[in-house]
Design a protein around this motif. Structure first.
Motif, PDB file in Angstrom:
ATOM      1  N   GLU A   1      -5.750   6.544   7.103  1.00 55.95           N
ATOM      2  CA  GLU A   1      -5.684   6.909   8.514  1.00 55.95           C
ATOM      3  C   GLU A   1      -6.442   8.203   8.778  1.00 55.95           C
ATOM      4  O   GLU A   1      -7.018   8.378   9.853  1.00 55.95           O
ATOM      5  N   SER A   2      -6.463   9.097   7.804  1.00 60.32           N
ATOM      6  CA  SER A   2      -7.264  10.316   7.931  1.00 60.32           C
ATOM      7  C   SER A   2      -8.750   9.980   8.024  1.00 60.32           C
ATOM      8  O   SER A   2      -9.498  10.579   8.808  1.00 60.32           O
ATOM      9  N   ALA A   3      -9.175   8.990   7.233  1.00 62.56           N
ATOM     10  CA  ALA A   3     -10.574   8.538   7.288  1.00 62.56           C
ATOM     11  C   ALA A   3     -10.867   7.893   8.640  1.00 62.56           C
ATOM     12  O   ALA A   3     -11.951   8.092   9.211  1.00 62.56           O
ATOM     13  N   TYR A   4      -9.915   7.120   9.166  1.00 59.31           N
ATOM     14  CA  TYR A   4     -10.095   6.530  10.489  1.00 59.31           C
ATOM     15  C   TYR A   4     -10.333   7.615  11.537  1.00 59.31           C
ATOM     16  O   TYR A   4     -11.175   7.470  12.427  1.00 59.31           O
TER      17      TYR A   4
ATOM     18  N   VAL B   1       0.863  -1.178   0.000  1.00 58.18           N
ATOM     19  CA  VAL B   1       0.000   0.000   0.000  1.00 58.18           C
ATOM     20  C   VAL B   1       0.897   1.226   0.000  1.00 58.18           C
ATOM     21  O   VAL B   1       1.763   1.381   0.869  1.00 58.18           O
ATOM     22  N   MET B   2       0.692   2.085  -0.952  1.00 55.14           N
ATOM     23  CA  MET B   2       1.556   3.251  -1.092  1.00 55.14           C
ATOM     24  C   MET B   2       1.397   4.202   0.092  1.00 55.14           C
ATOM     25  O   MET B   2       0.301   4.342   0.646  1.00 55.14           O
ATOM     26  N   PRO B   3       2.491   4.875   0.503  1.00 52.56           N
ATOM     27  CA  PRO B   3       2.461   5.748   1.688  1.00 52.56           C
ATOM     28  C   PRO B   3       1.356   6.799   1.666  1.00 52.56           C
ATOM     29  O   PRO B   3       0.728   7.070   2.690  1.00 52.56           O
ATOM     30  N   GLN B   4       1.110   7.403   0.508  1.00 54.45           N
ATOM     31  CA  GLN B   4       0.077   8.433   0.464  1.00 54.45           C
ATOM     32  C   GLN B   4      -1.305   7.853   0.733  1.00 54.45           C
ATOM     33  O   GLN B   4      -2.169   8.511   1.322  1.00 54.45           O
ATOM     34  N   HIS B   5      -1.512   6.599   0.323  1.00 53.99           N
ATOM     35  CA  HIS B   5      -2.789   5.959   0.572  1.00 53.99           C
ATOM     36  C   HIS B   5      -2.934   5.567   2.037  1.00 53.99           C
ATOM     37  O   HIS B   5      -4.038   5.617   2.590  1.00 53.99           O
ATOM     38  N   VAL B   6      -1.820   5.203   2.668  1.00 56.06           N
ATOM     39  CA  VAL B   6      -1.852   4.921   4.107  1.00 56.06           C
ATOM     40  C   VAL B   6      -2.293   6.165   4.869  1.00 56.06           C
ATOM     41  O   VAL B   6      -3.150   6.093   5.759  1.00 56.06           O
ATOM     42  N   CYS B   7      -1.739   7.296   4.516  1.00 57.42           N
ATOM     43  CA  CYS B   7      -2.098   8.554   5.183  1.00 57.42           C
ATOM     44  C   CYS B   7      -3.571   8.901   4.975  1.00 57.42           C
ATOM     45  O   CYS B   7      -4.253   9.345   5.906  1.00 57.42           O
ATOM     46  N   GLU B   8      -4.062   8.686   3.764  1.00 57.84           N
ATOM     47  CA  GLU B   8      -5.462   9.010   3.463  1.00 57.84           C
ATOM     48  C   GLU B   8      -6.416   8.087   4.226  1.00 57.84           C
ATOM     49  O   GLU B   8      -7.463   8.525   4.713  1.00 57.84           O
TER      50      GLU B   8
ATOM     51  N   THR C   1     -16.545  -1.729   4.074  1.00 59.56           N
ATOM     52  CA  THR C   1     -15.388  -0.983   3.582  1.00 59.56           C
ATOM     53  C   THR C   1     -14.274  -0.920   4.619  1.00 59.56           C
ATOM     54  O   THR C   1     -13.105  -1.175   4.311  1.00 59.56           O
ATOM     55  N   VAL C   2     -14.628  -0.584   5.871  1.00 61.97           N
ATOM     56  CA  VAL C   2     -13.609  -0.403   6.910  1.00 61.97           C
ATOM     57  C   VAL C   2     -12.912  -1.720   7.241  1.00 61.97           C
ATOM     58  O   VAL C   2     -11.690  -1.750   7.455  1.00 61.97           O
ATOM     59  N   SER C   3     -13.664  -2.823   7.291  1.00 58.19           N
ATOM     60  CA  SER C   3     -13.019  -4.112   7.576  1.00 58.19           C
ATOM     61  C   SER C   3     -12.012  -4.465   6.487  1.00 58.19           C
ATOM     62  O   SER C   3     -10.995  -5.115   6.752  1.00 58.19           O
ATOM     63  N   THR C   4     -12.264  -4.010   5.258  1.00 54.52           N
ATOM     64  CA  THR C   4     -11.338  -4.243   4.151  1.00 54.52           C
ATOM     65  C   THR C   4     -10.136  -3.309   4.235  1.00 54.52           C
ATOM     66  O   THR C   4      -8.993  -3.722   4.022  1.00 54.52           O
ATOM     67  N   LEU C   5     -10.389  -2.046   4.564  1.00 56.63           N
ATOM     68  CA  LEU C   5      -9.284  -1.107   4.758  1.00 56.63           C
ATOM     69  C   LEU C   5      -8.370  -1.573   5.890  1.00 56.63           C
ATOM     70  O   LEU C   5      -7.144  -1.414   5.827  1.00 56.63           O
ATOM     71  N   ASN C   6      -8.968  -2.174   6.909  1.00 56.87           N
ATOM     72  CA  ASN C   6      -8.219  -2.647   8.065  1.00 56.87           C
ATOM     73  C   ASN C   6      -7.212  -3.734   7.700  1.00 56.87           C
ATOM     74  O   ASN C   6      -6.200  -3.911   8.375  1.00 56.87           O
ATOM     75  N   VAL C   7      -7.489  -4.465   6.627  1.00 55.25           N
ATOM     76  CA  VAL C   7      -6.542  -5.479   6.143  1.00 55.25           C
ATOM     77  C   VAL C   7      -5.285  -4.803   5.608  1.00 55.25           C
ATOM     78  O   VAL C   7      -4.163  -5.262   5.834  1.00 55.25           O
ATOM     79  N   MET C   8      -5.472  -3.697   4.890  1.00 57.32           N
ATOM     80  CA  MET C   8      -4.343  -3.002   4.280  1.00 57.32           C
ATOM     81  C   MET C   8      -3.630  -2.073   5.251  1.00 57.32           C
ATOM     82  O   MET C   8      -2.404  -1.979   5.258  1.00 57.32           O
ATOM     83  N   VAL C   9      -4.410  -1.371   6.066  1.00 62.37           N
ATOM     84  CA  VAL C   9      -3.861  -0.446   7.063  1.00 62.37           C
ATOM     85  C   VAL C   9      -4.557  -0.748   8.390  1.00 62.37           C
ATOM     86  O   VAL C   9      -5.646  -0.247   8.656  1.00 62.37           O
ATOM     87  N   PRO C  10      -3.958  -1.598   9.215  1.00 57.50           N
ATOM     88  CA  PRO C  10      -4.598  -1.996  10.475  1.00 57.50           C
ATOM     89  C   PRO C  10      -4.954  -0.799  11.349  1.00 57.50           C
ATOM     90  O   PRO C  10      -4.177   0.159  11.468  1.00 57.50           O
TER      91      PRO C  10
END
Length: 264
Positions: A147-150, A138-145, A179-188
């Motif tokens: 986590e911003s949603a979290y 997962v690209m760093p910019q997507h990790v930041c985005e 959606t969030v359970s799926t995002l959690n796989v990529m960015v816990p």
């Protein structure tokens, strides 16, 4: 009591409805969870996206070539949020998943728009390079985005247990959970930074509709992310040449599978 705790004793079978879906897709799992929460059953057709079956002539009814697709007699819907609100209003308008009063309903719809307009685009931006472009992380910019949603979701849960106007999970929770359970796989989700969001996701994971409709596809998605490339899905023994099966059969098969390993 959660939405799944108020199931009708007799499941509602809709033989005139068909859902084309892929379990690894959070949008498809949102519809499946809603079906299970309402105790509705329709014909479900599994589509292999790795083989681009969603782009075949059989599914030309959706010009966007996306899943899920719902066909109810002559009506065709191709957006998970539209499908879920339609199913609730048409077949299970009890007010448990979507309030009947305009104010309560608008609060739920507001969260659905947040999911479709904010969360899901973040999922696509982060996941699609891994699913389709052989990206290995997962690209760093997507990790930041993400986590911003979290952080936004964490603030929304201040003073409340669910993303709805009631004391049980509603349609907003179901769609956001997919959606969030799926995002959690990529960015816990960091439990220390987002304790409310983490607790909410845990409560959702204990709902029966999560176990029957979200867990399996989420596991498939996790395998893809872990491997860094698309993997072939294992064919369940109850599938007959990838033909349609009912929601009832899917639910009963999932419960039986999980009972064997002592989950249920």
């Amino acid at each position: 009591m959660g939405a799944s705790g108020s199931k009708k004793t007799v499941e509602t079978a809709m033989k005139h409805c068909t859902l084309w879906k892929a379990d690894r897709s959070p949008a498809c799992r949102a519809v499946m969870m809603a079906l299970d929460a309402m105790n509705l059953s329709l014909n479900e057709v599994d589509v292999n996206m790795d083989k681009e079956q969603h782009k075949s002539s059989k599914l030309a009814m959706n010009s966007l070539q996306t899943l899920p697709i719902l066909k109810d007699r002559q009506l065709i819907l191709c957006d998970s949020h539209a499908i879920n609100t339609y199913l609730v209003r048409r077949y299970c308008d009890s007010g448990r998943l979507l309030p009947k009063d305009p104010a309560g309903r608008s609060l739920i719809e507001q969260m659905l728009h947040y999911n479709s307009g904010v969360l899901y685009p973040k999922y696509r931006a982060a996941a699609y390079p891994i699913l389709y472009d052989d990206c290995r992380y997962v690209m760093p910019q997507h990790v930041c985005e993400i986590e911003s949603a979290y952080a936004e979701l964490e603030s929304m849960l201040v003073g409340r247990t669910w993303f709805g106007s009631c004391s049980w999970p509603m349609l907003s929770d179901i769609c956001i959970c997919a959606t969030v359970s799926t995002l959690n796989v990529m960015v816990p989700i960091d439990k220390t930074r987002y304790p409310r969001l983490s607790s909410w996701l845990y409560r959702m994971s204990e709902e029966m509709f999560y176990l029957t409709a979200n867990a399996k596809g989420l596991g498939e998605f996790s395998k893809i992310i872990d491997c860094g490339h698309v993997v072939e899905e294992e064919k369940d023994k109850d599938k007959e040449n990838d033909g349609p099966r009912t929601s009832i059969k899917r639910r009963s098969f999932t419960k039986a599978q999980r009972s064997v390993v002592g989950v249920l």
